[in-house]
Design an enzyme around this catalytic site. Structure first.
Site, short mmCIF file in Angstrom:
data_model
loop_
_atom_site.label_atom_id
_atom_site.label_comp_id
_atom_site.label_asym_id
_atom_site.label_seq_id
_atom_site.Cartn_x
_atom_site.Cartn_y
_atom_site.Cartn_z
N ASN A 1 12.79 -57.09 12.13
CA ASN A 1 13.66 -57.50 11.05
C ASN A 1 12.85 -57.72 9.77
O ASN A 1 11.64 -57.46 9.74
CB ASN A 1 14.43 -58.76 11.48
N HIS B 1 -11.70 -65.62 9.36
CA HIS B 1 -12.79 -65.82 8.42
C HIS B 1 -13.82 -66.78 8.99
O HIS B 1 -13.47 -67.70 9.74
CB HIS B 1 -12.24 -66.36 7.09
N ALA C 1 11.32 -69.27 18.06
CA ALA C 1 11.22 -69.30 16.60
C ALA C 1 10.25 -70.38 16.14
O ALA C 1 10.19 -71.47 16.71
CB ALA C 1 12.61 -69.53 16.00
N ARG D 1 -3.13 -68.47 21.60
CA ARG D 1 -3.79 -68.03 22.83
C ARG D 1 -2.85 -67.12 23.62
O ARG D 1 -1.66 -67.04 23.33
CB ARG D 1 -4.25 -69.22 23.65
#
Length: 177
Positions: free
Chosen positions: A74, A104, A149, A155
């Site tokens: 979507n 990073h 949601a 993990r």
């Protein structure tokens, strides 16, 4: 493996080419299904079957994205594909989801040099990912999973699971197909 995302001219050029294609894709008419599908086949590294990604869609390189059969995403899908992102068959993704292979260094000096790393993401078959989910570097989500949601998947999630939360954790098993 650490690489230079900010100053490597080849990577910058590849990202610019991808951004141009994403811009073109995002500006196609919604009814131009043939044009949209054709552009996705040129942009993505592998498309095995039916695919529909609602606009807008953004990615870094495109060629590191592999999509199985019967794929739907979507609006507002973001894939930072410094490493491979693989989706199995019958994957459905709700709005505002992100798949982020890039990370990073913790060390500020290295981070300020533009250095980063990327770890692959793998999504199995028959997976439904709810709205506003973030999947972080190196994660594998097994077959037959539902990710709730708002989850932040830090993990691996085993096959046949319902997982939710931040950090995302398994709350229930799904009987295998």
């Amino acid at each position: 493996m650490i690489y230079d995302a900010n100053y490597d001219t080849q990577l910058i050029e590849e990202r610019l080419n991808c951004k141009e294609m994403c811009h073109d894709y995002n500006n196609l008419r919604p009814r131009d299904t043939a044009g949209r599908e054709s552009l996705l086949h040129r942009l993505l590294g592998e498309v095995k079957g039916n695919i529909l990604i609602e606009q807008p869609f953004y990615c870094d390189y495109g060629y590191n994205i592999k999509v199985g059969r019967n794929f739907y995403a979507n609006h507002n899908l973001v894939i930072l594909d410094g490493a491979t992102v693989t989706f199995g068959d019958n994957v459905f993704i709700a709005p505002n989801c992100g798949f982020y292979t890039a990370g990073h260094p913790i060390d500020a000096n290295d981070r300020n040099k533009g250095l980063e790393y990327a770890r692959p993401i793998n999504i199995g078959n028959d997976v439904w990912i709810g709205a506003d989910v973030s999947v972080l570097p190196g994660v594998t989500i097994g077959d037959n999973c539902v990710i709730g949601a708002g989850s932040v998947v830090t993990r691996n999630i085993p096959s046949n699971s319902v997982a939710v939360g931040n950090p995302c954790r398994v709350i229930k098993s799904i009987p295998p197909k």
